[in-house]
Design a protein around this motif. Structure first.
Motif, PDB file in Angstrom:
ATOM      1  N   PHE A 140      -3.296   3.163  -5.946  1.00 15.59           N
ATOM      2  CA  PHE A 140      -2.722   2.306  -6.986  1.00 15.59           C
ATOM      3  C   PHE A 140      -3.772   1.554  -7.810  1.00 15.59           C
ATOM      4  O   PHE A 140      -3.438   0.895  -8.782  1.00 15.59           O
ATOM      5  CB  PHE A 140      -1.762   1.284  -6.359  1.00 15.59           C
ATOM      6  N   GLY A 141      -5.050   1.610  -7.397  1.00 19.13           N
ATOM      7  CA  GLY A 141      -6.071   0.787  -8.045  1.00 19.13           C
ATOM      8  C   GLY A 141      -6.297  -0.459  -7.199  1.00 19.13           C
ATOM      9  O   GLY A 141      -5.453  -0.810  -6.367  1.00 19.13           O
ATOM     10  N   VAL A 142      -7.427  -1.138  -7.442  1.00 19.00           N
ATOM     11  CA  VAL A 142      -7.840  -2.219  -6.536  1.00 19.00           C
ATOM     12  C   VAL A 142      -6.823  -3.369  -6.517  1.00 19.00           C
ATOM     13  O   VAL A 142      -6.313  -3.740  -5.447  1.00 19.00           O
ATOM     14  CB  VAL A 142      -9.245  -2.741  -6.913  1.00 19.00           C
ATOM     15  N   VAL A 143      -6.498  -3.930  -7.667  1.00 18.92           N
ATOM     16  CA  VAL A 143      -5.618  -5.109  -7.662  1.00 18.92           C
ATOM     17  C   VAL A 143      -4.179  -4.761  -7.268  1.00 18.92           C
ATOM     18  O   VAL A 143      -3.623  -5.386  -6.350  1.00 18.92           O
ATOM     19  CB  VAL A 143      -5.679  -5.842  -9.023  1.00 18.92           C
ATOM     20  N   PRO A 144      -3.544  -3.741  -7.907  1.00 21.53           N
ATOM     21  CA  PRO A 144      -2.178  -3.397  -7.450  1.00 21.53           C
ATOM     22  C   PRO A 144      -2.165  -2.984  -5.975  1.00 21.53           C
ATOM     23  O   PRO A 144      -1.218  -3.302  -5.247  1.00 21.53           O
ATOM     24  CB  PRO A 144      -1.790  -2.212  -8.342  1.00 21.53           C
ATOM     25  N   GLY A 145      -3.239  -2.312  -5.526  1.00 18.47           N
ATOM     26  CA  GLY A 145      -3.319  -1.886  -4.124  1.00 18.47           C
ATOM     27  C   GLY A 145      -3.348  -3.083  -3.185  1.00 18.47           C
ATOM     28  O   GLY A 145      -2.662  -3.114  -2.166  1.00 18.47           O
ATOM     29  N   LEU A 146      -4.152  -4.098  -3.543  1.00 15.60           N
ATOM     30  CA  LEU A 146      -4.228  -5.321  -2.725  1.00 15.60           C
ATOM     31  C   LEU A 146      -2.878  -6.032  -2.679  1.00 15.60           C
ATOM     32  O   LEU A 146      -2.445  -6.494  -1.620  1.00 15.60           O
ATOM     33  CB  LEU A 146      -5.262  -6.277  -3.329  1.00 15.60           C
ATOM     34  N   ILE A 147      -2.210  -6.085  -3.840  1.00 18.31           N
ATOM     35  CA  ILE A 147      -0.904  -6.757  -3.893  1.00 18.31           C
ATOM     36  C   ILE A 147       0.124  -5.982  -3.063  1.00 18.31           C
ATOM     37  O   ILE A 147       0.887  -6.566  -2.289  1.00 18.31           O
ATOM     38  CB  ILE A 147      -0.440  -6.920  -5.368  1.00 18.31           C
ATOM     39  N   ALA A 148       0.119  -4.650  -3.204  1.00 16.84           N
ATOM     40  CA  ALA A 148       1.050  -3.823  -2.425  1.00 16.84           C
ATOM     41  C   ALA A 148       0.815  -4.025  -0.934  1.00 16.84           C
ATOM     42  O   ALA A 148       1.766  -4.179  -0.148  1.00 16.84           O
ATOM     43  CB  ALA A 148       0.871  -2.348  -2.789  1.00 16.84           C
TER      44      ALA A 148
END
Ligand SMILES: [Zn+2]
Ligand SMILES: [Zn+2]
Length: 268
Positions: A140-148
């Protein structure tokens, strides 16, 4: 991408709770059903990967909860710790108890003990969470991945560890007048796979079916019926009786019942 990440996290968390309910809880902790080895391992892997759960630790803490329900020795009772602490800190109450060697030794018997359990799932229980974080960020990419990742962790710990263990012993309706404070939180068990019917479960701990009245629905039971229909779940118990036994199983059950109902021999 962000929306997709959030939906994936919610679905992943929901599936983790389904695995907790069907595999760790009903099959392992209470022996209410025997799952096909492939189904059992997919669920065991997913619990390690998405929640850091080692089966034996979860099973041991849960069995102790059934022995001491809502008493001082209960690892996570809202009667003892207060409801807010169990809802928001339930994971840590679970985690602390799961690291006590005496709890594992007393209540952790008959759990997976193969090479991968000893050397990976149990030994490196947090490695799964690290791998899931890396996968989330790669997909998902770094920021969306961290949020997910954060959503999924919070989803499972609040619903499974907090909501069921907390609210399930504090708020809701009771079908059975059990000796502890267990409650059915709501009659339609979809979000937490039927674990919402917690008073029914405490009355009949070995039952693979948590719904008991006509208006109650248990998603975990629906899955087990489907698995049974395709030959991937067997030796299922409903209340304390075998569900759909074969002729041979019926004879064994009748023999066991006959022995158990014999009066005990007089002492002396
Ligand atoms: Zn309980
Ligand atoms: Zn249980």
């Amino acid at each position: 991408m962000m929306l997709l990440a959030i939906v994936a996290a919610a679905l992943g968390g929901w599936f983790s709770i389904l695995c907790l309910s069907v595999f760790a809880h009903r099959s392992m902790a209470h022996r209410a059903v025997t799952l096909h080895p492939v189904v059992a391992h997919v669920m065991r892997f997913w619990l390690w990967f998405s929640t850091g759960t080692a089966t034996r630790r979860w099973v041991a803490v849960h069995r102790k909860h059934h022995v001491y329900t809502d008493g001082e020795m209960d690892p996570h009772s809202p009667v003892i710790y207060g409801l807010p602490r169990v809802i928001f800190g339930g994971y840590w109450l679970y985690r602390n108890e799961s690291l006590k060697p005496e709890t594992i030794a007393t209540y952790g018997k008959d759990c997976p003990d193969d090479w991968i359990e000893r050397n990976v799932y149990e030994k490196h229980d947090n490695l799964g969470l690290v791998l899931m974080l890396l996968l989330d960020m790669a997909v998902f990419g770094v920021v969306p991945g961290l949020i997910a990742y954060a959503i999924q962790i919070i989803w499972v710990s609040v619903w499974a560890a907090g909501f069921i263990n907390g609210v399930g012993h504090a708020l809701g309706y009771r079908n059975w007048d059990t000796q502890e404070a267990s409650r059915n939180i709501m009659p339609i068990g979809i979000i937490c796979s039927g674990e919402e019917l917690h008073n029914n479960h405490h009355r009949w701990p070995r039952s693979a079916k948590f719904s008991m009245r006509w208006f109650e629905f248990d998603l975990g039971w629906a899955l087990l019926r489907t698995l049974h229909a395709v030959g991937m779940a067997k030796d299922i118990y409903v209340k304390n009786k075998r569900w759909k036994p074969t002729k041979a199983q019926e004879l064994v059950d009748a023999a066991v019942e006959a022995v158990e109902s014999e009066p005990a021999p007089e002492a002396g």
